[in-house]
Design a protein around this motif. Sequence first.
Motif, PDB file in Angstrom:
ATOM      1  N   GLN A 166       0.877  -1.152   0.127  1.00 34.02           N
ATOM      2  CA  GLN A 166       0.029   0.189   0.336  1.00 34.02           C
ATOM      3  C   GLN A 166       0.483   1.316   0.065  1.00 34.02           C
ATOM      4  O   GLN A 166       1.327   1.844   1.180  1.00 34.02           O
ATOM      5  CB  GLN A 166      -0.854  -0.316   1.579  1.00 34.02           C
ATOM      6  CG  GLN A 166      -2.374  -0.532   0.774  1.00 34.02           C
ATOM      7  CD  GLN A 166      -3.384  -0.544   2.471  1.00 34.02           C
ATOM      8  OE1 GLN A 166      -2.971  -0.320   3.407  1.00 34.02           O
ATOM      9  NE2 GLN A 166      -4.403  -0.432   2.130  1.00 34.02           N
ATOM     10  N   GLN A 174      -3.934   5.262   4.919  1.00 24.18           N
ATOM     11  CA  GLN A 174      -5.144   6.196   5.608  1.00 24.18           C
ATOM     12  C   GLN A 174      -5.533   5.822   7.347  1.00 24.18           C
ATOM     13  O   GLN A 174      -5.917   4.633   7.523  1.00 24.18           O
ATOM     14  CB  GLN A 174      -6.879   6.880   5.220  1.00 24.18           C
ATOM     15  CG  GLN A 174      -6.440   7.279   3.588  1.00 24.18           C
ATOM     16  CD  GLN A 174      -8.006   7.993   2.720  1.00 24.18           C
ATOM     17  OE1 GLN A 174      -8.300   6.920   1.653  1.00 24.18           O
ATOM     18  NE2 GLN A 174      -8.873   8.538   3.227  1.00 24.18           N
ATOM     19  N   GLN A 225      -9.990   4.007   9.575  1.00 23.07           N
ATOM     20  CA  GLN A 225     -10.561   3.162   9.042  1.00 23.07           C
ATOM     21  C   GLN A 225     -11.803   4.365   8.845  1.00 23.07           C
ATOM     22  O   GLN A 225     -12.623   3.920   7.680  1.00 23.07           O
ATOM     23  CB  GLN A 225     -10.867   2.014   9.339  1.00 23.07           C
ATOM     24  CG  GLN A 225     -11.496   0.754   8.024  1.00 23.07           C
ATOM     25  CD  GLN A 225     -11.323   0.076   8.915  1.00 23.07           C
ATOM     26  OE1 GLN A 225     -11.147  -0.577   9.237  1.00 23.07           O
ATOM     27  NE2 GLN A 225     -12.008  -1.143   7.073  1.00 23.07           N
ATOM     28  N   PHE A 278     -11.008   9.777   1.028  1.00 19.97           N
ATOM     29  CA  PHE A 278      -9.812   8.894  -0.086  1.00 19.97           C
ATOM     30  C   PHE A 278      -8.964   9.404  -0.105  1.00 19.97           C
ATOM     31  O   PHE A 278      -9.305  10.844  -0.502  1.00 19.97           O
ATOM     32  CB  PHE A 278     -10.318   8.241  -1.099  1.00 19.97           C
ATOM     33  CG  PHE A 278     -11.270   7.376  -1.159  1.00 19.97           C
ATOM     34  CD1 PHE A 278     -12.608   7.676  -2.014  1.00 19.97           C
ATOM     35  CD2 PHE A 278     -10.879   6.134  -0.827  1.00 19.97           C
ATOM     36  CE1 PHE A 278     -13.574   6.324  -1.393  1.00 19.97           C
ATOM     37  CE2 PHE A 278     -11.439   4.747  -0.435  1.00 19.97           C
ATOM     38  CZ  PHE A 278     -12.814   4.765  -0.769  1.00 19.97           C
ATOM     39  N   GLN A 320      -2.367   9.387 -12.574  1.00 17.09           N
ATOM     40  CA  GLN A 320      -2.308   8.095 -12.149  1.00 17.09           C
ATOM     41  C   GLN A 320      -2.705   8.283 -10.678  1.00 17.09           C
ATOM     42  O   GLN A 320      -1.408   8.556 -10.126  1.00 17.09           O
ATOM     43  CB  GLN A 320      -1.333   6.822 -12.502  1.00 17.09           C
ATOM     44  CG  GLN A 320      -1.178   6.504 -13.637  1.00 17.09           C
ATOM     45  CD  GLN A 320      -0.235   5.405 -13.976  1.00 17.09           C
ATOM     46  OE1 GLN A 320      -0.974   4.414 -13.669  1.00 17.09           O
ATOM     47  NE2 GLN A 320       0.332   5.011 -14.745  1.00 17.09           N
ATOM     48  N   LEU A 321      -3.777   8.078 -10.441  1.00 14.55           N
ATOM     49  CA  LEU A 321      -4.092   8.606  -8.888  1.00 14.55           C
ATOM     50  C   LEU A 321      -3.731   6.811  -8.108  1.00 14.55           C
ATOM     51  O   LEU A 321      -4.163   5.923  -8.693  1.00 14.55           O
ATOM     52  CB  LEU A 321      -5.413   8.812  -8.997  1.00 14.55           C
ATOM     53  CG  LEU A 321      -5.639  10.219  -8.847  1.00 14.55           C
ATOM     54  CD1 LEU A 321      -7.129  10.417  -9.131  1.00 14.55           C
ATOM     55  CD2 LEU A 321      -4.905  10.787  -8.442  1.00 14.55           C
ATOM     56  N   PHE A 333      -4.888   5.426  -4.472  1.00 12.52           N
ATOM     57  CA  PHE A 333      -5.787   5.547  -3.361  1.00 12.52           C
ATOM     58  C   PHE A 333      -5.027   4.962  -2.478  1.00 12.52           C
ATOM     59  O   PHE A 333      -5.070   4.199  -2.207  1.00 12.52           O
ATOM     60  CB  PHE A 333      -7.669   5.158  -4.142  1.00 12.52           C
ATOM     61  CG  PHE A 333      -7.804   6.615  -4.948  1.00 12.52           C
ATOM     62  CD1 PHE A 333      -7.460   6.156  -6.228  1.00 12.52           C
ATOM     63  CD2 PHE A 333      -8.566   7.825  -4.686  1.00 12.52           C
ATOM     64  CE1 PHE A 333      -8.020   7.070  -7.503  1.00 12.52           C
ATOM     65  CE2 PHE A 333      -9.421   8.415  -5.432  1.00 12.52           C
ATOM     66  CZ  PHE A 333      -9.438   8.024  -6.970  1.00 12.52           C
ATOM     67  N   GLY A 334      -5.691   6.179  -0.922  1.00  9.87           N
ATOM     68  CA  GLY A 334      -5.652   5.380   0.584  1.00  9.87           C
ATOM     69  C   GLY A 334      -7.026   4.194   0.028  1.00  9.87           C
ATOM     70  O   GLY A 334      -8.158   4.555  -0.716  1.00  9.87           O
ATOM     71  N   SER A 335      -7.118   2.944   1.083  1.00  8.65           N
ATOM     72  CA  SER A 335      -8.513   2.943   1.375  1.00  8.65           C
ATOM     73  C   SER A 335      -9.369   3.503   1.708  1.00  8.65           C
ATOM     74  O   SER A 335     -10.542   2.466   1.999  1.00  8.65           O
ATOM     75  CB  SER A 335      -8.000   1.231   2.151  1.00  8.65           C
ATOM     76  OG  SER A 335      -7.605   1.511   3.598  1.00  8.65           O
ATOM     77  N   GLY A 336      -9.376   4.683   2.002  1.00 13.08           N
ATOM     78  CA  GLY A 336     -10.565   6.036   2.999  1.00 13.08           C
ATOM     79  C   GLY A 336     -10.608   5.637   4.338  1.00 13.08           C
ATOM     80  O   GLY A 336     -10.460   4.788   5.077  1.00 13.08           O
ATOM     81  N   GLN A 356     -12.967  -0.813  -6.969  1.00 10.62           N
ATOM     82  CA  GLN A 356     -13.587  -0.575  -5.194  1.00 10.62           C
ATOM     83  C   GLN A 356     -13.896  -2.028  -5.113  1.00 10.62           C
ATOM     84  O   GLN A 356     -15.020  -2.033  -5.035  1.00 10.62           O
ATOM     85  CB  GLN A 356     -14.430   1.429  -5.598  1.00 10.62           C
ATOM     86  CG  GLN A 356     -14.612   1.031  -3.870  1.00 10.62           C
ATOM     87  CD  GLN A 356     -15.141   2.709  -3.745  1.00 10.62           C
ATOM     88  OE1 GLN A 356     -16.351   2.488  -4.773  1.00 10.62           O
ATOM     89  NE2 GLN A 356     -15.086   3.638  -3.000  1.00 10.62           N
ATOM     90  N   GLY A 397     -11.523  -2.157   1.900  1.00  3.72           N
ATOM     91  CA  GLY A 397     -10.124  -2.062   2.428  1.00  3.72           C
ATOM     92  C   GLY A 397      -9.504  -1.964   1.151  1.00  3.72           C
ATOM     93  O   GLY A 397      -8.054  -1.835   1.884  1.00  3.72           O
ATOM     94  N   HIS A 398      -9.663  -1.898   0.049  1.00  4.92           N
ATOM     95  CA  HIS A 398      -9.207  -1.357  -0.759  1.00  4.92           C
ATOM     96  C   HIS A 398      -8.966   0.588  -1.706  1.00  4.92           C
ATOM     97  O   HIS A 398      -8.010   0.015  -2.644  1.00  4.92           O
ATOM     98  CB  HIS A 398      -8.830  -2.242  -1.853  1.00  4.92           C
ATOM     99  CG  HIS A 398      -8.008  -3.532  -1.392  1.00  4.92           C
ATOM    100  ND1 HIS A 398      -6.633  -4.232  -1.608  1.00  4.92           N
ATOM    101  CD2 HIS A 398      -9.039  -4.961  -1.029  1.00  4.92           C
ATOM    102  CE1 HIS A 398      -7.026  -5.243  -1.228  1.00  4.92           C
ATOM    103  NE2 HIS A 398      -8.111  -5.630  -0.839  1.00  4.92           N
ATOM    104  N   GLY A 399      -9.886   0.759  -0.947  1.00  2.13           N
ATOM    105  CA  GLY A 399     -10.176   1.926  -2.144  1.00  2.13           C
ATOM    106  C   GLY A 399     -10.220   1.836  -3.594  1.00  2.13           C
ATOM    107  O   GLY A 399     -10.828   0.712  -3.623  1.00  2.13           O
ATOM    108  N   LEU A 400      -9.903   2.468  -4.483  1.00  5.29           N
ATOM    109  CA  LEU A 400      -9.623   2.892  -6.034  1.00  5.29           C
ATOM    110  C   LEU A 400      -8.186   2.412  -6.698  1.00  5.29           C
ATOM    111  O   LEU A 400      -7.182   2.714  -5.860  1.00  5.29           O
ATOM    112  CB  LEU A 400     -10.255   3.733  -6.534  1.00  5.29           C
ATOM    113  CG  LEU A 400     -11.915   4.015  -5.886  1.00  5.29           C
ATOM    114  CD1 LEU A 400     -11.972   4.907  -4.892  1.00  5.29           C
ATOM    115  CD2 LEU A 400     -12.328   4.294  -7.075  1.00  5.29           C
ATOM    116  N   LEU A 453      -6.609   1.623  -9.957  1.00  3.78           N
ATOM    117  CA  LEU A 453      -6.525   1.438 -11.380  1.00  3.78           C
ATOM    118  C   LEU A 453      -6.092   0.845 -12.336  1.00  3.78           C
ATOM    119  O   LEU A 453      -5.294  -0.939 -12.070  1.00  3.78           O
ATOM    120  CB  LEU A 453      -5.609   2.694 -11.953  1.00  3.78           C
ATOM    121  CG  LEU A 453      -5.104   3.116 -12.618  1.00  3.78           C
ATOM    122  CD1 LEU A 453      -6.890   3.909 -13.570  1.00  3.78           C
ATOM    123  CD2 LEU A 453      -4.286   3.992 -13.084  1.00  3.78           C
TER     124      LEU A 453
END
Lengths: 113, 109
Positions: free
Chosen positions: A2, A6, A9, A89, A100-101, A103-106, B37, B40-43, B45
């Motif tokens: 990862q 983030q 949770q 996020f 390219q983004l 992302f964290g898991s939010g 999506q 637990g993994h977000g998004l 690509l």
Amino acid sequence: QQQVRQSPQSLTVWEGETAILNCSYEDSTFNYFPWYQQFPGEGPALLISIRSVSDKKEDGRFTIFFNKREKKLSLHITDSQPGDSATYFCAASETSGSWQLIFGSGTQLTVMP
Amino acid sequence: EAAVTQSPRNKVAVTGGKVTLSCNQTNNHNNMYWYRQDTGHGLRLIHYSYGAGSTEKGDIPDGYKASRPSQENFSLILELATPSQTSVYFCASGDAEQFFGPGTRLTVL
């Protein structure tokens, strides 16, 4: 692996309080950090963003604090409202052609009235 | 305001079947993206594109193909769907700011 993490949770705050959402990253080539807000059943939408040349970005009740040396950033939501309840996020990118983004898991935020 | 639409919004497919997810954007963005999506993994690509005729692999391209026949349209293709591809799929367009569609919920039985 990862690259963007983030915490927490999930987070619950009372209306009017300040919510603090944390984010960290690994790749020092990242120089653009957007935060996206997602409501259930919808796609994410850009909330606020910061570039690595800045250490703070403010937009109304939303503020990003950025620490390049520690590779950490945080989103502060002041005077939290029930309508702010959503998943947030943190993402990271290089400002290059593909954007390219990563992302964290939010963080799922709940604001209690 | 940018408009990104996806179809279908919901899809149930059988293992081994072919699935095509479609995306249309009306803001004339060069870059388009497909994400999935999962909790637990977000998004993450899957594929992206710089413009018509271009497709590039993202972070998790295995089991997926993409097609960009025009500036406006970008498709994600699952030639042989598997249950592990059950997820919510989002299309996006843009660059520094990415505009996301409403998502497609795919269930592979």
